[in-house]
Enzyme design. Structure first.
Site, short mmCIF file in Angstrom:
data_model
loop_
_atom_site.label_atom_id
_atom_site.label_comp_id
_atom_site.label_asym_id
_atom_site.label_seq_id
_atom_site.Cartn_x
_atom_site.Cartn_y
_atom_site.Cartn_z
N SER A 85 0.79 -1.23 0.00
CA SER A 85 0.00 0.00 0.00
C SER A 85 0.82 1.27 0.00
O SER A 85 0.28 2.36 -0.15
CB SER A 85 -0.92 0.02 1.23
N THR A 216 -2.74 2.99 2.76
CA THR A 216 -1.98 4.21 3.05
C THR A 216 -1.40 4.05 4.44
O THR A 216 -1.85 3.19 5.20
CB THR A 216 -2.93 5.43 3.02
N THR A 234 1.37 7.15 0.50
CA THR A 234 0.59 6.07 -0.10
C THR A 234 1.02 5.78 -1.53
O THR A 234 1.63 6.63 -2.20
CB THR A 234 -0.91 6.46 -0.11
N ARG A 244 -3.90 10.01 -11.41
CA ARG A 244 -4.88 10.22 -10.33
C ARG A 244 -4.17 10.62 -9.05
O ARG A 244 -3.15 10.07 -8.67
CB ARG A 244 -5.67 8.93 -10.10
N THR A 267 -6.96 7.39 5.96
CA THR A 267 -6.73 6.34 4.97
C THR A 267 -8.10 5.92 4.43
O THR A 267 -9.12 6.17 5.05
CB THR A 267 -6.02 5.11 5.59
N GLY A 268 -8.09 5.25 3.30
CA GLY A 268 -9.34 4.83 2.68
C GLY A 268 -9.59 5.58 1.39
O GLY A 268 -8.66 6.08 0.75
#
Length: 366
Positions: A85, A216, A234, A244, A267-268
Site C-alpha cells: 500500500s 496508506t 501512499t 490520479r 486512509t481509505g
C-alpha cells in the site's frame, strides 16, 4: 493585548463558547484544546504503523524534531516490499506503474510540503519534507517532483516488486472476459496452496464490498512540549487512472496539523475525503471542543451524507467503501474512527505500543 499565557489561564476556567470566542468578533485562538498539563508523548497511525509509532515516540522522547520523527517512522513502511500500500512494492496504476503521493505538516513552524504522482522514489514522505524545507512551494507533482527529488540526491529505483507485478497481471487478466490474457491460476504461476490475499500481501488493504484494494499510512505525533507533526504517504488506489491524485498529498484532506489544536490524517477512499476536507474538518471539530474520536466520527458522517452516487452505495444506501481517521489533540488525547467496524489503528503512548479498535458508524454487512 494580553499574552498567550494569560489567555490560556483564562480560557481554562471558562466554557467552550467563551474559550473560542463564540458570539464575538474575536478570531479563534486555538482553544479549547489548550494545554491542561504536561503531555505524555503519543503517536497514532493506521494499522500498518506499529513500527512507525514506536519510532516516532522514541525519537521525540530523545529530543528529536516531531516531523523528523514521523517521517522516519513511515520510511520503515515505505521501504518494506511486503506492504503493498505504500512506497516500494505499492500496487501500480492501470499501466503497471507505481505512482506515489505524500504530504507532511510541521506544527511548530506551520510548515507543509507534498508530492503527488512521483515515480521511482521509495520514500516520497522524505521528498515532501524537502519540498517544505527547501522550496517556497507546498506541492510538486509528476516529473517535476521526480526531478526535484533527484536534485536532492534521491536515487531512481524500480518500485514494482514481483509480488505487485503479479497482482497487476492478474487484475489485467480478470478485468475483461473478452481479451487474451490468462489469470495466474490459469498459467499455473500462482503460489501453491495460498489465497490471493495471502499471495499478494493485501491483508492491510481495504477491499470492503468489492472496492479495489487501497491502502496508506498516516502517522501523527505529539511531544512533551505539546508540539505536533504528521505525515501521510501512499501508493494510492490500485489500478488507478495514471495521474490520479488521492487525498494523501492534499493538505486539509489526507493530513492536517494545527499546533494550537491537534493533528489528523486519513486512509481509505481519497475522493470521499477530498470532497469533505476531511482531516481539516476533524481538527476544526476538535478546536470547537470535540474529543478526537467524536471529531473523527462527525467527519465520517459528512462523508456518508456526501455519498449520493448509486455506484458508491451498497444495498443499505451506505457507502460501499471505508474511510478511517486518526487524530491527536493538543493535550495528547487521541482517537480514531472508521465508517465500518472491524478496523484497528496503531498507538504508542509513553513507550507502550499496540493496536486499538477504531470507533465506527456502522457494523459491516455479513
Amino acid at each position: 493585548m494580553s499574552s498567550r499565557r494569560d489567555f490560556l489561564k483564562t480560557s481554562a476556567g471558562v466554557g467552550v463558547g467563551a474559550a473560542v470566542g463564540l458570539g464575538s468578533a474575536q478570531p479563534l485562538r486555538g482553544a479549547p484544546a489548550v494545554r491542561k498539563s504536561v503531555v505524555v508523548p503519543v503517536s497514532v497511525a493506521s494499522g500498518n504503523g506499529l513500527e512507525a509509532v514506536e519510532t516516532a515516540v522514541r525519537n521525540v522522547t530523545q529530543g528529536g524534531d516531531t516531523l523528523d520523527a514521523v517521517v522516519e517512522g513511515v520510511n520503515i513502511v515505505e521501504r518494506d516490499p511486503g506492504d503493498a500500500s505504500v512506497g516500494f512494492g505499492g500496487l501500480p496504476n492501470l499501466d503497471g506503474v507505481v505512482q506515489l503521493d505524500s504530504s507532511v505538516m510541521h506544527g511548530p513552524r506551520r510548515g507543509a510540503g507534498a508530492v503527488a504522482c512521483i515515480e521511482g522514489i521509495k520514500t516520497p514522505s522524505s521528498v515532501a519534507r524537502d519540498v517544505m524545507r527547501y522550496t517556497d512551494h507546498v506541492l510538486l507533482v509528476g516529473e517535476g517532483a521526480q526531478r526535484f527529488a533527484l536534485s536532492m540526491g534521491y536515487q531512481l529505483e524500480d518500485l514494482l516488486t514481483e509480488r505487485s507485478r503479479r497482482r497487476w497481471i492478474d487484475w489485467r487478466a480478470t478485468m475483461s472476459d473478452r481479451d487474451d490474457y490468462l489469470t495466474l491460476e490459469e498459467t499455473g504461476h500462482a503460489a501453491p496452496g495460498s489465497s490471493r490475499q495471502e499471495d499478494y500481501g493485501l491483508g492491510i488493504l481495504d477491499s470492503h464490498d468489492g472496492v479495489r484494494p487501497q491502502g496508506t499510512i498516516n502517522c501523527n505525533v505529539i511531544n512533551s512540549d505539546g508540539d505536533l507533526s504528521g505525515v501521510t504517504t501512499t501508493s494510492g488506489l490500485a489500478w488507478k487512472v495514471p495521474g490520479r491524485v488521492g487525498d494523501s498529498p492534499i493538505v486539509g484532506a489526507g493530513l492536517y496539523v494545527d499546533n494550537d489544536v491537534g493533528a489528523c490524517g486519513s486512509t481509505g477512499r481519497g475522493e470521499a475525503v477530498i470532497k469533505t476536507c476531511g482531516s481539516h474538518s476533524v481538527v476544526e471539530l476538535m478546536r470547537a471542543g470535540m474529543s478526537p474520536t467524536d471529531a473523527c466520527l462527525e467527519a465520517l458522517r459528512r462523508i456518508v451524507t456526501f455519498t449520493v452516487e448509486p455506484r458508491l452505495r451498497n444495498a443499505e444506501g451506505r457507502p460501499s467503501f471505508n474511510v478511517n481517521y486518526y487524530a491527536i489533540n493538543k493535550n495528547g488525547e487521541y482517537g480514531g474512527a472508521a465508517i465500518y467496524a472491524g478496523g484497528r489503528y496503531a498507538v504508542c503512548r509513553d513507550g507502550e505500543t499496540g493496536h486499538e479498535d477504531l470507533a465506527y458508524l456502522f457494523e459491516r454487512r455479513g
